[in-house]
Design a protein around this motif. Structure first.
Motif, short mmCIF file in Angstrom:
data_model
loop_
_atom_site.label_atom_id
_atom_site.label_comp_id
_atom_site.label_asym_id
_atom_site.label_seq_id
_atom_site.Cartn_x
_atom_site.Cartn_y
_atom_site.Cartn_z
N UNK A 16 6.17 4.31 12.23
CA UNK A 16 6.54 5.72 12.06
C UNK A 16 6.00 6.60 13.18
N UNK A 17 4.88 6.19 13.78
CA UNK A 17 4.31 6.92 14.91
C UNK A 17 4.01 5.93 16.01
N UNK A 18 4.41 6.26 17.23
CA UNK A 18 4.26 5.35 18.37
C UNK A 18 3.66 6.14 19.54
N UNK A 19 2.40 5.84 19.87
CA UNK A 19 1.70 6.53 20.97
C UNK A 19 1.30 5.48 21.99
N UNK A 20 1.69 5.69 23.25
CA UNK A 20 1.33 4.72 24.29
C UNK A 20 0.79 5.40 25.53
N UNK A 21 -0.28 4.80 26.07
CA UNK A 21 -0.86 5.22 27.35
C UNK A 21 -0.65 4.06 28.32
N UNK A 22 0.10 4.29 29.39
CA UNK A 22 0.39 3.20 30.32
C UNK A 22 0.80 3.76 31.68
N UNK A 23 0.48 3.04 32.75
CA UNK A 23 0.82 3.51 34.10
C UNK A 23 2.18 3.02 34.57
N UNK A 24 2.79 2.07 33.87
CA UNK A 24 4.04 1.47 34.35
C UNK A 24 5.22 2.44 34.26
N UNK A 25 6.12 2.40 35.24
CA UNK A 25 7.36 3.20 35.15
C UNK A 25 8.26 2.63 34.07
N UNK A 26 8.99 3.49 33.38
CA UNK A 26 9.80 3.03 32.25
C UNK A 26 11.12 2.41 32.66
N UNK A 27 11.43 2.41 33.96
CA UNK A 27 12.74 1.92 34.40
C UNK A 27 12.70 0.55 35.05
N UNK A 28 11.60 -0.20 34.86
CA UNK A 28 11.51 -1.50 35.52
C UNK A 28 11.85 -2.67 34.60
N UNK A 29 12.26 -2.36 33.37
CA UNK A 29 12.65 -3.42 32.44
C UNK A 29 11.50 -4.20 31.84
N UNK A 30 10.28 -3.86 32.19
CA UNK A 30 9.12 -4.58 31.67
C UNK A 30 8.81 -4.15 30.24
N UNK A 31 8.25 -5.07 29.48
CA UNK A 31 7.91 -4.75 28.11
C UNK A 31 6.76 -3.76 28.02
N UNK A 32 5.83 -3.83 28.97
CA UNK A 32 4.69 -2.92 28.95
C UNK A 32 5.13 -1.47 28.94
N UNK A 81 0.82 -1.22 0.00
CA UNK A 81 0.00 0.00 0.00
C UNK A 81 0.85 1.27 0.00
N UNK A 82 2.10 1.16 0.41
CA UNK A 82 2.99 2.32 0.44
C UNK A 82 2.60 3.35 1.47
N UNK A 83 2.05 2.89 2.61
CA UNK A 83 1.59 3.81 3.65
C UNK A 83 2.55 3.83 4.84
N UNK A 84 2.67 4.96 5.53
CA UNK A 84 3.36 4.96 6.82
C UNK A 84 2.52 4.19 7.83
N UNK A 85 3.14 3.78 8.93
CA UNK A 85 2.42 2.99 9.93
C UNK A 85 2.45 3.68 11.30
N UNK A 86 1.33 3.59 12.00
CA UNK A 86 1.22 4.14 13.35
C UNK A 86 0.75 3.04 14.28
N UNK A 87 1.19 3.10 15.53
CA UNK A 87 0.69 2.18 16.54
C UNK A 87 0.19 2.99 17.73
N UNK A 88 -1.04 2.71 18.14
CA UNK A 88 -1.64 3.34 19.33
C UNK A 88 -1.75 2.24 20.38
N UNK A 89 -1.02 2.38 21.48
CA UNK A 89 -0.91 1.33 22.48
C UNK A 89 -1.69 1.73 23.74
#
Length: 425
Positions: free
Chosen positions: A305-321, A268-276
């Protein structure tokens, strides 16, 4: 002992360089001077949602929310193929009815990855059961005695589960399910059957399953065995034996996710976005399509190309979430451009902020597009990726073997055995 070398004298020449900002366009002071001034005006109650979110959220998590809105809006205006991931049990909270289905109606979501729980609990309302707000601290022992199931501050009768089990067991016995398939096909067929039930019952608030079916939006479930729909598949297999032939092909499922993503950016030749929304398995199951292509199958890709995430987890715990876009980029999951200017991690509960972001987004009548119906392109996408793998067969075959000679492995094993024997003596 050698002392610390003396600091160089600050000559007029060096003083002017240190005290005065460089005249370069990218100097910190030049960048700072070009940044937005924080000066919101008083809210009157007459503002449009767009005015509120763009002007009244200048800092902290509020600014993260504003950035998420801007990136989601950009996803639509740039016609990105948008993959949405939904973790946890958010359909009991009604997030699909308040936000996801309206987004699907506008054609803004092209593919969904979620949990089995979200699809299972969504079906309760179809057959007349209600989910109610309850007090989370009222006493779980008492709730259990009363046969009330609790999801934090939501509750429903135990009978709700038992009757939903019957619903899915009855549907899954139908002839169209008696074969091996991937989760998008399973959920498409479930959605088709649920849509018929909704039409027969006159349901006015459709389910996520039926809505995705009607719009041709594929639904993946990465941990399909971890949920009550699959528990009913287990029951049917044990009770009906060989006559029940439904199987989930997890190998083809992973391949299909990669094929869908390649179809979007290549065919399709489209950019991709992910809403998490949240994190968990749905997040990684979608993002891992990119390393599958590039790292495993040697099919060139550049990530989302675009990455938007809503999450409560702290980013320094090594978790994938909680893994932010930059960390994901090191795995090849998101593009360098996304890390630079196309990503945000909104450190907040999804249910607290996503309805407002959705409201602001949909308040603009220009935010809509034709439904892409990726489900209809499944076969073409899979064949396309298989052709790419076939072209690289000669290059990929050497990756099937580990370079250590078998003879050396055997020799090392013998030496270890001799050493152990000597120690025993």
């Amino acid at each position: 002992m050698q002392g610390t070398p003396p600091m160089p004298k600050l000559t007029p020449k060096t003083r002017s360089r240190s005290a005065t900002p460089a005249a370069k366009a990218n100097s910190p002071r030049k960048v700072f001077e070009g940044a937005r001034t924080v000066h919101p005006v008083g809210i009157t109650g007459k503002e449009r949602p767009l005015d509120i979110i763009t002007n009244m959220f200048p800092a902290y998590v509020g600014r993260q929310e504003r950035t998420a809105f801007e990136l989601m809006r950009r996803s639509v205006l740039e016609d990105c193929c948008t993959f949405l991931t939904l973790s946890g049990a958010m359909t009991p909270a009604g997030l699909h009815q308040s936000c996801l289905i309206p987004l699907l109606d506008r054609g803004l979501i092209d593919c969904i990855t979620t949990t089995g729980a979200n699809l299972y609990h969504d079906a309760h309302r179809i057959i007349g059961h209600r989910i109610r707000e309850i007090e989370p601290n009222a006493g779980d022992l008492q709730y259990r005695l009363a046969r009330i199931i609790r999801i934090y501050d939501l509750g429903f009768w135990e009978e709700t589960l038992l009757e939903t089990d019957k619903l899915f067991s009855a549907i899954l016995q139908k002839p169209e399910f008696q074969k091996k398939m991937t989760t998008p096909e399973l959920h498409y067929l479930l959605g088709k059957n649920v849509a018929r039930i909704e039409d027969a019952l006159g349901v006015t608030s459709p389910s996520l399953l039926s809505t995705a079916y009607r719009y041709g939006v594929p639904i993946f479930v990465g941990a399909v065995q971890d949920g009550s729909i699959f528990l009913n598949i287990v029951k049917l297999k044990r009770l009906l034996g060989p006559s029940f032939k439904l199987e989930i092909d997890v190998n083809d499922d992973v391949f299909e996710m990669g094929a869908m993503q390649r179809h979007c950016f290549s065919t399709l030749g489209k950019p991709m976005a992910i809403w998490i929304l949240g994190g968990g398995v749905p997040k990684n199951y979608t993002l891992q399509g990119e390393p599958l292509l590039d790292q495993i199958l040697s099919v060139p890709t550049h990530g989302f190309d675009i990455d938007v995430q809503f999450c409560v987890d702290p980013v320094d715990n090594g978790a994938l979430s909680s893994c932010p876009a930059g960390e994901g980029h090191t795995w090849g999951k998101v593009s360098a451009e996304s890390v630079a200017s196309g990503s945000v991690y909104v450190h907040s509960d999804v249910t607290a902020v996503f309805p407002w972001v959705t409201y602001a987004l949909l308040s603009d009548p220009r935010i809509h597009r034709r439904h892409r119906r990726l489900y209809d392109a499944r076969e073409k996408a899979v064949l396309g990726l298989q052709a790419e793998v076939d072209k690289r067969r000669k290059k990929l075959l050497p990756t099937l073997d580990f370079p250590l000679p078998k003879e050396k492995v055997a020799e090392r094993a013998k030496k270890k055995t001799k050493t152990k024997t000597k120690k025993k003596r």
